[in-house]
Write a protein that holds these residues in place. Structure first.
Motif, PDB file in Angstrom:
ATOM      1  N   ASP A   8       4.981 -10.159 -12.903  1.00 37.35           N
ATOM      2  CA  ASP A   8       5.184 -10.769 -10.769  1.00 37.35           C
ATOM      3  C   ASP A   8       6.453 -10.079 -10.593  1.00 37.35           C
ATOM      4  O   ASP A   8       6.553  -9.423  -9.844  1.00 37.35           O
ATOM      5  CB  ASP A   8       5.504 -12.599 -11.554  1.00 37.35           C
ATOM      6  N   ARG A   9       7.667 -10.447 -11.757  1.00 35.95           N
ATOM      7  CA  ARG A   9       8.706 -10.044 -11.065  1.00 35.95           C
ATOM      8  C   ARG A   9       9.339  -8.746 -11.111  1.00 35.95           C
ATOM      9  O   ARG A   9      10.215  -8.554 -10.716  1.00 35.95           O
ATOM     10  CB  ARG A   9      10.009 -11.110 -12.330  1.00 35.95           C
ATOM     11  N   LEU A  10       8.690  -8.623 -12.337  1.00 39.60           N
ATOM     12  CA  LEU A  10       8.870  -6.495 -12.212  1.00 39.60           C
ATOM     13  C   LEU A  10       8.246  -6.135 -10.643  1.00 39.60           C
ATOM     14  O   LEU A  10       8.709  -5.117 -10.080  1.00 39.60           O
ATOM     15  CB  LEU A  10       8.563  -6.032 -13.719  1.00 39.60           C
ATOM     16  N   VAL A  11       7.741  -6.818 -10.640  1.00 43.02           N
ATOM     17  CA  VAL A  11       6.900  -5.923  -9.708  1.00 43.02           C
ATOM     18  C   VAL A  11       7.621  -6.326  -8.453  1.00 43.02           C
ATOM     19  O   VAL A  11       7.590  -5.241  -7.025  1.00 43.02           O
ATOM     20  CB  VAL A  11       5.514  -6.427  -8.948  1.00 43.02           C
ATOM     21  N   ARG A  12       8.231  -7.548  -8.308  1.00 42.33           N
ATOM     22  CA  ARG A  12       8.848  -8.249  -7.035  1.00 42.33           C
ATOM     23  C   ARG A  12       9.955  -7.041  -6.914  1.00 42.33           C
ATOM     24  O   ARG A  12      10.271  -6.630  -5.934  1.00 42.33           O
ATOM     25  CB  ARG A  12       9.863  -9.380  -6.919  1.00 42.33           C
ATOM     26  N   ALA A  13      10.573  -6.652  -8.399  1.00 36.18           N
ATOM     27  CA  ALA A  13      12.092  -5.754  -8.091  1.00 36.18           C
ATOM     28  C   ALA A  13      11.619  -3.977  -7.516  1.00 36.18           C
ATOM     29  O   ALA A  13      12.519  -3.704  -7.442  1.00 36.18           O
ATOM     30  CB  ALA A  13      12.275  -5.581  -9.433  1.00 36.18           C
ATOM     31  N   LEU A  14      10.254  -3.923  -7.631  1.00 36.76           N
ATOM     32  CA  LEU A  14       9.816  -2.253  -7.261  1.00 36.76           C
ATOM     33  C   LEU A  14       9.544  -2.695  -6.224  1.00 36.76           C
ATOM     34  O   LEU A  14       9.198  -1.857  -5.473  1.00 36.76           O
ATOM     35  CB  LEU A  14       9.008  -1.992  -8.088  1.00 36.76           C
ATOM     36  N   THR A  15       8.653  -3.523  -5.561  1.00 37.47           N
ATOM     37  CA  THR A  15       8.828  -3.473  -3.962  1.00 37.47           C
ATOM     38  C   THR A  15       8.883  -3.765  -2.930  1.00 37.47           C
ATOM     39  O   THR A  15       9.213  -4.100  -1.774  1.00 37.47           O
ATOM     40  CB  THR A  15       6.895  -4.009  -3.841  1.00 37.47           C
ATOM     41  N   LEU A  52      11.831  -1.869   0.224  1.00 38.36           N
ATOM     42  CA  LEU A  52      11.806  -1.219   0.477  1.00 38.36           C
ATOM     43  C   LEU A  52      12.097  -0.679   2.411  1.00 38.36           C
ATOM     44  O   LEU A  52      12.404  -0.751   3.038  1.00 38.36           O
ATOM     45  CB  LEU A  52      10.223  -0.641   0.955  1.00 38.36           C
ATOM     46  N   PRO A  53      12.653   0.932   2.173  1.00 39.03           N
ATOM     47  CA  PRO A  53      12.662   1.456   3.629  1.00 39.03           C
ATOM     48  C   PRO A  53      11.029   1.501   4.250  1.00 39.03           C
ATOM     49  O   PRO A  53      10.111   1.091   3.871  1.00 39.03           O
ATOM     50  CB  PRO A  53      13.675   2.894   3.032  1.00 39.03           C
ATOM     51  N   GLU A  54      11.611   2.380   5.866  1.00 34.46           N
ATOM     52  CA  GLU A  54      10.437   1.845   6.050  1.00 34.46           C
ATOM     53  C   GLU A  54       9.313   2.578   6.242  1.00 34.46           C
ATOM     54  O   GLU A  54       8.324   2.482   5.914  1.00 34.46           O
ATOM     55  CB  GLU A  54      10.702   1.497   7.623  1.00 34.46           C
ATOM     56  N   PRO A 106       0.897  -1.477  -0.424  1.00 35.30           N
ATOM     57  CA  PRO A 106      -0.322  -0.302  -0.391  1.00 35.30           C
ATOM     58  C   PRO A 106       0.697   1.454   0.130  1.00 35.30           C
ATOM     59  O   PRO A 106       0.625   2.123  -0.258  1.00 35.30           O
ATOM     60  CB  PRO A 106      -0.946  -0.356   1.491  1.00 35.30           C
ATOM     61  N   ARG A 107       2.254   1.088   0.227  1.00 41.61           N
ATOM     62  CA  ARG A 107       3.292   2.117   0.137  1.00 41.61           C
ATOM     63  C   ARG A 107       3.628   2.470  -1.145  1.00 41.61           C
ATOM     64  O   ARG A 107       4.124   4.056  -1.370  1.00 41.61           O
ATOM     65  CB  ARG A 107       4.080   2.240   1.516  1.00 41.61           C
ATOM     66  N   MET A 108       2.937   1.875  -2.120  1.00 37.23           N
ATOM     67  CA  MET A 108       3.280   2.083  -3.406  1.00 37.23           C
ATOM     68  C   MET A 108       2.658   2.174  -3.835  1.00 37.23           C
ATOM     69  O   MET A 108       2.756   2.140  -5.095  1.00 37.23           O
ATOM     70  CB  MET A 108       4.639   0.969  -3.230  1.00 37.23           C
ATOM     71  N   GLY A 165       9.122   8.363  -6.937  1.00 43.55           N
ATOM     72  CA  GLY A 165      10.277   8.367  -7.194  1.00 43.55           C
ATOM     73  C   GLY A 165      11.715   6.934  -6.799  1.00 43.55           C
ATOM     74  O   GLY A 165      12.083   6.953  -7.643  1.00 43.55           O
ATOM     75  N   ILE A 166      11.330   6.335  -5.489  1.00 43.11           N
ATOM     76  CA  ILE A 166      12.000   5.130  -5.845  1.00 43.11           C
ATOM     77  C   ILE A 166      11.751   4.289  -7.212  1.00 43.11           C
ATOM     78  O   ILE A 166      12.494   3.030  -7.614  1.00 43.11           O
ATOM     79  CB  ILE A 166      11.210   3.976  -4.454  1.00 43.11           C
ATOM     80  N   VAL A 167      10.149   4.361  -7.656  1.00 40.49           N
ATOM     81  CA  VAL A 167      10.246   3.306  -9.115  1.00 40.49           C
ATOM     82  C   VAL A 167      10.846   3.902  -9.742  1.00 40.49           C
ATOM     83  O   VAL A 167      11.103   2.973 -10.487  1.00 40.49           O
ATOM     84  CB  VAL A 167       8.332   3.533  -9.428  1.00 40.49           C
TER      85      VAL A 167
END
Length: 301
Positions: free
Chosen positions: A195-202, A205-207, A168-170, A214-216
């Motif tokens: 699915d792998r792209l989603v994992r790479a982007l999520t 993550l920092p707390e 939910p933070r993304m 910006g992270i994406v």
């Protein structure tokens, strides 16, 4: 060993991915997955083989990561198990040139649920594995990415819009999805599954996430995987060089039987026994000459 099902101990969904373009690769032509695939192996090797088998493409399967992510074995035990899995034909390590018009080498570790002999891995290294050896296991490898024709949106846009469901933070706005769509499309064009792209982007993550867009953006551009190599048999086919599973020394099927160089296979027992006898003879001779020493001298084997 007794027939065991190692599934309850496995946590493949929590296992970290290697850097884009690196990590585990599934060898072609494997038999469909079934219970008891690795019952012919010792318990430790069977457990780790089952664990690796269920990991997705690109998973980190180096010694340190495997030792950290599964609960039963430490680094030394994992290292010994990988060496044995290589020796019996389930695993090989390769250095591959994936550059397009340039030289760019990456390390891939290929895992085969079906044990292969050295001759098969030699054909695989040369790119001579027949197309008929395509993997029939539908749950291995990336899923095809399809455009969302009903909505008129691209598959890349839909992946970005789905990030908030994974974390939910993304959550991204429509404007952010549109702005990052072209970057995400490059990943999909290079064979990365949705699915792998989603994992790479999520993953990782920092707390506190203050700027999901910006992270994406940073991850899409800084971790973009290499261009896919041409299929074997084409004019610019990928160059693949076998390397020792243990130390990474390059070689081939002749110099790396079982995927291991001579040093990592260890010296033959007869060589060790002969050397010990020589050392005993040397020390016995010194005692007879009255040198006053009875200790065995340590010499390199």
């Amino acid at each position: 060993m007794a027939d065991k099902d190692f599934s309850p101990a496995l946590r493949p969904s929590a296992h970290p991915q290697a850097g884009p373009g690196y990590g585990k690769r599934c060898a072609p032509g494997q038999s469909p997955r079934r219970k008891g695939d690795f019952t012919g192996l010792p318990a430790r090797e069977a457990y780790l083989a089952s664990y690796i088998d269920r990991l997705p493409e690109g998973a980190a399967i180096d010694v340190k990561t495997l030792a950290k992510e599964q609960p039963l074995y430490g680094q030394q035990a994992v290292r010994s198990a990988l060496r044995e899995l290589s020796r019996v034909g389930h695993l090989r390590r390769f250095k591959e040139n994936v550059g397009e018009g340039c030289t760019r080498w990456v390390w891939h570790t290929y895992f085969s649920r079906t044990a292969r002999d050295d001759a098969w891995w030699e054909r695989f290294e040369a790119g001579d594995v027949p197309d008929a050896d395509a993997d029939a296991d539908a749950d291995v490898g990336p899923e095809p990415v399809r455009e969302n024709r009903a909505s008129g949106r691209s598959a890349a846009y839909d992946v970005l819009a789905s990030l908030g469901r994974t974390d939910p933070r993304m959550v991204l706005s429509a404007a952010e999805c549109a702005a990052l769509e072209a970057d995400a499309a490059q990943w999909l064009a290079r064979g990365v599954s949705a699915d792998r792209l989603v994992r790479a982007l999520t993953a990782g993550l920092p707390e506190a996430v203050h700027s999901p867009g910006g992270i994406v953006r940073s991850r899409l551009r800084e971790k973009l995987p290499p261009e896919p190599a041409p299929e074997p048999g084409t004019r610019a086919a990928r160059r693949r060089v076998m390397a020792c599973t243990e130390c990474g020394s390059p070689g081939g099927s002749v110099s790396l039987p079982g995927g291991l160089c001579q040093g990592c296979r260890g010296l033959p027992a007869e060589v060790v026994h002969r050397r010990v006898e020589e050392l005993r003879e040397i020390n016995g001779s010194r005692r007879r000459k009255g040198t006053g020493t009875t200790s065995i001298q340590v010499c390199p084997l």
